[in-house]
Design a protein around this motif. Structure first.
Motif, mmCIF file in Angstrom:
data_model
loop_
_atom_site.group_PDB
_atom_site.id
_atom_site.type_symbol
_atom_site.label_atom_id
_atom_site.label_comp_id
_atom_site.label_asym_id
_atom_site.label_seq_id
_atom_site.Cartn_x
_atom_site.Cartn_y
_atom_site.Cartn_z
ATOM 1 N N VAL A 26 0.837 -1.205 0.000
ATOM 2 C CA VAL A 26 0.000 0.000 0.000
ATOM 3 C C VAL A 26 0.868 1.248 0.000
ATOM 4 O O VAL A 26 0.615 2.194 -0.760
ATOM 5 C CB VAL A 26 -0.970 -0.003 1.203
ATOM 6 C CG1 VAL A 26 -1.651 1.342 1.368
ATOM 7 C CG2 VAL A 26 -1.991 -1.115 1.051
ATOM 8 N N LEU A 27 1.914 1.276 0.820
ATOM 9 C CA LEU A 27 2.798 2.442 0.858
ATOM 10 C C LEU A 27 3.535 2.633 -0.467
ATOM 11 O O LEU A 27 3.692 3.762 -0.938
ATOM 12 C CB LEU A 27 3.789 2.314 2.010
ATOM 13 C CG LEU A 27 3.213 2.468 3.412
ATOM 14 C CD1 LEU A 27 4.289 2.213 4.453
ATOM 15 C CD2 LEU A 27 2.580 3.824 3.602
ATOM 16 N N HIS A 36 2.224 9.696 -1.243
ATOM 17 C CA HIS A 36 3.113 9.512 -0.098
ATOM 18 C C HIS A 36 4.523 9.842 -0.560
ATOM 19 O O HIS A 36 4.917 9.443 -1.650
ATOM 20 C CB HIS A 36 3.015 8.044 0.386
ATOM 21 C CG HIS A 36 3.664 7.814 1.710
ATOM 22 N ND1 HIS A 36 4.951 7.361 1.819
ATOM 23 C CD2 HIS A 36 3.198 7.957 2.971
ATOM 24 C CE1 HIS A 36 5.241 7.228 3.096
ATOM 25 N NE2 HIS A 36 4.197 7.597 3.820
ATOM 26 N N PRO A 37 5.291 10.565 0.250
ATOM 27 C CA PRO A 37 6.594 11.055 -0.225
ATOM 28 C C PRO A 37 7.688 10.008 -0.375
ATOM 29 O O PRO A 37 8.704 10.267 -1.019
ATOM 30 C CB PRO A 37 6.990 12.082 0.844
ATOM 31 C CG PRO A 37 6.258 11.651 2.066
ATOM 32 C CD PRO A 37 4.973 11.041 1.583
ATOM 33 N N ALA A 38 7.520 8.824 0.195
ATOM 34 C CA ALA A 38 8.582 7.818 0.124
ATOM 35 C C ALA A 38 7.996 6.414 0.053
ATOM 36 O O ALA A 38 6.850 6.197 0.417
ATOM 37 C CB ALA A 38 9.497 7.928 1.344
#
Length: 43
Positions: A26-27, A36-38
């Motif tokens: 998911v990330l 999401h930045p990373a």
């Protein structure tokens, strides 16, 4: 991720690994979409 997996890591390690993989997926997806930045951290 550590806070989410901590309670089940010692009692249900197989389930904890699967949950960790799903959270990472998911990330990583949210990173590819720019939400999401990373990417997910490697544990």
């Amino acid at each position: 991720m550590r806070d989410a997996l901590g309670p089940i890591w010692t009692t249900m390690p197989v389930t904890a690994v699967k949950v960790r993989q799903r959270i990472a997926a998911v990330l990583n997806y949210s990173n590819s979409e720019g939400w999401h930045p990373a990417e997910a951290p490697l544990l």
